[in-house]
Scaffold this active site. Structure first.
Site, PDB file in Angstrom:
ATOM      1  N   ASP A 360       0.865  -1.168   0.000  1.00 59.37           N
ATOM      2  CA  ASP A 360       0.000   0.000   0.000  1.00 59.37           C
ATOM      3  C   ASP A 360       0.910   1.230   0.000  1.00 59.37           C
ATOM      4  OD1 ASP A 360      -2.313   1.581   0.256  1.00 59.37           O
ATOM      5  OD2 ASP A 360      -2.010   1.693   2.420  1.00 59.37           O
ATOM      6  N   THR A 362       0.012   5.032   1.062  1.00 58.65           N
ATOM      7  CA  THR A 362      -0.105   5.950   2.198  1.00 58.65           C
ATOM      8  C   THR A 362      -0.055   5.199   3.514  1.00 58.65           C
ATOM      9  OG1 THR A 362      -1.485   7.387   0.839  1.00 58.65           O
ATOM     10  CG2 THR A 362      -1.483   7.784   3.214  1.00 58.65           C
ATOM     11  N   ARG A 535      -0.105  14.873  -3.195  1.00 64.62           N
ATOM     12  CA  ARG A 535      -1.453  14.330  -3.179  1.00 64.62           C
ATOM     13  C   ARG A 535      -2.406  15.491  -3.399  1.00 64.62           C
ATOM     14  NH1 ARG A 535      -4.261  10.225   1.183  1.00 64.62           N
ATOM     15  NH2 ARG A 535      -6.201   9.946   0.022  1.00 64.62           N
TER      16      ARG A 535
END
Length: 936
Positions: A360, A362, A535
């Site tokens: 993953d 984040t 982001r």
């Protein structure tokens, strides 16, 4: 209710369905009911008669882990083939007067069984105490509206329970039908941030959607979670409808996954069964040989049977399974010392075979927290001005700015004990505005309606009145991974019209905005930001028609409200790599272990992070693939691809045949040979490196897809939205602080991906240890088998103390020492062998068999060449068992053959232990064991 046929399997009941003519699993109220139906049919709760009938069907609301008695556990262990064979062996040894050896084996076996029974029962008791919780809870029954106190074990699906203001531990899965709650779900997901839950939609077009607990998580409370705070938007109680109870709840499913884990098929175990079969065939040959030899020598029939059966216990060592598992026990202890906790030790050997690891992004590759970096404001709908400080200044000084209003209201934050809490991204966005959040009940009177919260600009704002820019939050449409957006209905204090604010993935947000508000350079600006690794969130706003009342707005669907919005700009967050990430990715790459990123974030942000940690090398091309599923007008899916460069190639559409099981909606595919592209799922998974904008379900599907291609897959995530993938992978590692997390086989207290390297090294060491000990035990039995075969020819055998010395003082000690060797500090490119039937293993074992058998034969011939040698059976072969001396009740056989082979084979046992104690590149050398005495 129980007149129909049913059976129970893995704690779930299956009832006969006459309409479809087969059994179906019992379900709660998650059975295709719409949100409106849940309100209309179930919001008033049950009467006592209905509750009693459902209690018969659903049983008690208790995740009751059955703790078996010691007697039952003893029978289950005793019926294990390993112990059955031991009972057979010990019985034979007692009949053969091998009292000391048999007595020691009995003692060791009894201690081993006792430890197994105590540990097994203790683990079950600990698990039962952890999950079998109960408490008093308020339930509304008999349609009276007045709550009554009942035990949580008595509630059933359909009951309406009351959530007290100071919270409660949930003992069932339920859906909120009034009020809101702040919930800590760390026990299920590993996510420590409190989550806001709101009541289920009851009016409007959205109320006709089917309720699914996993899809409507923002309205659902799950068993095992802790409600920290409950708040009603009116004077009524906070109530929830019970949907699932007991083992049917989400917590029950997780407990069942522990009780009945998915079997992992490792070739080592399949080969071990075949290899034991070969030893059994060898035992059969020895059985026939001993019978023929002893009959020819005139030994009595009773002794012939005992000697023949004894060959079986020699050819197939009873201690083989226990010896092979020792390495896993040591690996578990070493992992615990390094902060990695394992709830399924069988996965350790599987982790030694990993050749692909999914990460993953984040919270796993990058830091958990996000830094608010700035924003880009949409000016005059022509171009986007890029300025950080000016935007922050405008937000703080101009509360009338729609960007400031959107940032202050479009979130799921709540107030818990005076502090604002919630999602870290929402926290950073809201704190940047310096507005205040208020959830006091007094606000309802000011707005003449029920609101969820209100926000106010900072008091230092140079305005005539702070209340002039106060906004009330009327309704939240929660963010989900599938929708990739969140919307909030708000109303300014004193204003008549409603407003809708939205935040989410920029490419999703602009789909709901009018084209005139989207700047021409939107794509280029977004691409520039994401390529830098930021982001990015898109923000939008809409002022609804002043004639649209709050009551009328509630009847509209979310889709009707989320249209013709005005695009405001982009919000920029910075998510930095963890310091350990790049080094671990490099270490895995050097070991030829493939790394893959699976994230729900923007694809170009993911590409930038992948380049930053060198998951994608600077000289490698990146191809962006978008696959669209077939439509009614087009029977075949299409794939659009383009090379990710600033200059860019024009996207080329390619039609492909729908000959695969599934086409994923969005993924990244990076290759070095640009011309070799085959557009099907198998080829994409083989070459794919980054899979962006994936939902939790798609993450699990991707892991399963890699497994179907023959990969041994590891998954590392932070526990939130990764539970399915962590459970599906061969070795799932959760970076959660919750040590008792049941979301994955492994849980690391070290919050970075260095645990992946540690697990792979320990897994490889455990796998090589299992191979070495297995080959050692097999060759040990063959050596002893050869010795007895030679001695039987002379109607001789080893004595009781000789067997005892070999099996306990040599074999057991060596097996323990061989298994204690630590993992090598580096991950090698060479992969450990996992097949006992491979040419490498069989050739090595066969060569050692030849050497050991030939050496024993040569030793005998050397003995026979000595001038003082006298053949034992030349005296009187029929008087074998009379030709013994007795010392303290023990017998030992006096002959040159026995003594010579006994001493020589002792050196063989030590010699093959050194040979099979493989060191680098998977383990340290065997002499390093003296440094690790703390692991005993």
């Amino acid at each position: 209710p129980l007149d129909v046929k049913y059976f129970k399997f893995h704690c779930l009941r299956y009832f006969w369905n006459p309409q479809i003519q087969h059994f179906t699993v019992l379900r709660g109220l998650d059975r295709n009911f719409t949100c409106r139906e849940i309100y209309d049919r179930f919001s008033r709760g049950l009467d006592n008669h209905q509750a009693g009938r459902r209690a018969i069907i659903y049983e008690q609301n208790l995740i009751d882990v059955k703790v078996k008695s010691y007697i039952r556990l003893l029978f289950e262990v005793a019926l294990n083939p390993f112990y059955v064979f031991q009972v057979f062996s010990v019985t034979l040894w007692f009949f053969d007067d091998y009292y000391y050896y048999a007595g020691c084996i009995v003692f060791v076996s009894v201690v081993s069984i006792a430890i197994t029974l105590v540990q097994t029962r203790r683990n079950r008791v600990r698990l039962r105490n952890m999950v079998a919780t109960s408490s008093n809870i308020q339930v509304i029954r008999n349609h009276s509206g007045d709550p009554e106190n009942v035990s949580s074990t008595e509630i059933v699906p359909g009951d309406v329970i009351v959530i007290p203001p100071d919270g409660i531990r949930m003992e069932c899965d339920a859906v909120l039908i009034s009020g809101s709650c702040v919930v800590n779900e760390s026990s299920l997901t590993g996510e420590s941030n409190p989550v806001l839950k709101t009541q289920l939609i009851s009016d409007g077009a959205d109320a006709d959607n089917v309720y699914y607990p996993n899809l409507h998580k923002q309205h659902s409370l799950f068993a095992g979670t802790q409600v920290l705070q409950a708040r009603s938007y009116s004077s009524s109680l906070v109530t929830a409808l019970v949907i699932r109870t007991g083992f049917y709840s989400m917590k029950g499913n997780l407990v069942r996954s522990i009780l009945y884990p998915k079997p992992m098929n490792l070739k080592l175990y399949r080969d071990a069964i075949g290899f034991v079969g070969c030893l059994a065939f060898l035992a059969l040959i020895g059985l026939i040989y001993s019978i023929v030899t002893l009959i020819i020598d005139g030994v009595t029939p009773g002794e012939v049977i005992k000697r023949a059966l004894d060959m079986i216990t020699i050819a197939v060592p009873p201690a083989l399974p226990a010896a092979v598992s020792i390495g896993t026990v040591y690996a578990t202890n070493r992992l615990r010392v390094r902060g990695i906790f394992c709830i399924n030790p069988s996965r350790i050997n599987l982790s030694g075979k990993l050749n692909l690891v999914c990460f993953d992004k984040t919270g796993t590759l990058t830091e958990d927290f996000l830094e608010f970096w700035g924003g880009i404001v949409n000016q005059r709908c022509e171009t986007m001005s890029f300025s950080f400080r000016e935007i922050l200044t405008d937000i703080k000084s101009n509360p009338a700015d729609k960007l400031a209003v959107t940032m202050a209201t479009c979130h799921s934050l709540t107030v818990l004990k005076g502090d604002v809490c919630g999602d870290p991204l929402d926290m950073q966005m809201f704190q940047a505005t310096q507005w205040t959040l208020d959830e006091s009940a007094d606000d309802h009177q000011k707005y003449d309606t029920v609101i969820q919260a209100s926000v106010k600009p900072p008091s230092s704002t140079p305005t005539t009145s702070q209340n002039q820019f106060e906004y009330g939050i009327l309704k939240r449409y929660a963010f989900t991974s599938d929708l990739k957006r969140m919307s909030v209905l708000i109303r300014k204090l004193g204003a008549g019209n409603l407003e809708l604010v939205m935040k989410g993935a920029p490419e999703t947000v602009i789909q709901y905005c009018n084209s005139s508000s989207v700047p021409d350079d939107f794509s280029q600006t977004l691409e520039s930001l994401t390529e830098q690794g930021y982001r990015v969130l898109g923000l939008a706003h809409r002022s609804l028609d002043s004639k649209l009342s709050w009551r009328s707005a509630q009847k509209l669907s979310r889709q009707d409200l989320e249209e013709n919005m005005t695009f405001l700009g982009l919000l920029i967050m910075q998510n930095k790599l963890k310091p350990e990430t790049s080094g671990i990715i490099e270490e895995l790459a050097e070991a030829n272990i493939r790394t893959v990123m699976i994230t729900g974030d923007n694809l170009k942000t993911a590409v930038n992070i992948a380049r930053e940690c060198e998951m994608i090398q600077p000289n490698e091309n990146v191809v962006h693939l978008i696959a669209k599923e077939p439509t009614t007008s087009q029977t075949e899916p299409t794939v659009t691809w383009n090379l990710l460069k600033k200059s860019g190639n024009a996207p080329v559409k390619i039609s492909i045949k729908y000959d695969t099981t599934r086409i994923l909606l969005l993924f990244i595919y990076h290759i070095t040979l640009f011309t070799c592209i085959f557009f099907n799922v198998g080829q994409v998974l083989i070459q794919g490196t980054i899979f962006a904008r994936t939902s939790p379900k798609q993450k699990a599907e991707l892991v399963e897809g890699f497994q179907n291609l023959g990969y041994y897959v590891g998954m590392c995530g932070d526990g939130a939205n990764d539970c399915g993938a962590l459970n599906t992978a061969h070795a799932g590692i959760s970076l959660s602080e919750a040590e008792a997390s049941v979301a994955s086989p492994f849980t690391s207290k070290v919050p970075n991906i260095s645990c992946v390297s540690t697990l792979i090294r320990e897994g490889r060491a455990a796998l090589i240890t299992a191979f070495g000990v297995f080959k050692y035990m097999a060759l040990y039995s063959i050596i002893q088998f050869t010795t007895v075969m030679i001695l039987y020819w002379y109607v001789a055998n080893l004595g009781d103390f000789q067997f005892l010395f070999i099996d306990l003082f040599i074999i057991l000690s060596i097996a323990l020492v061989m298994s204690r060797t630590e993992a090598f500090p580096l991950i090698s490119k060479q992969r450990p062998n996992s097949s006992l039937t491979s040419f490498e293993t069989l050739s090595s074992l066969f060569a050692h068999v030849i050497v050991t058998v030939a050496s024993q034969t040569l030793v005998y011939f050397y003995l026979a060449s000595q001038p003082w040698y006298t053949v034992f059976n030349q005296l009187n072969r029929k008087q074998l068992y009379k030709n013994v001396d007795t010392v303290n009740g023990s017998t030992y056989v006096q002959c040159y053959e026995t003594t010579t082979l006994f001493y020589f084979t002792n050196y063989q046992y030590i010699w093959i232990a050194v040979v099979f104690s493989k060191g680098p590149p998977f383990r340290k050398r065997i002499y390093t064991n003296c440094k690790h005495s703390y692991l005993i």
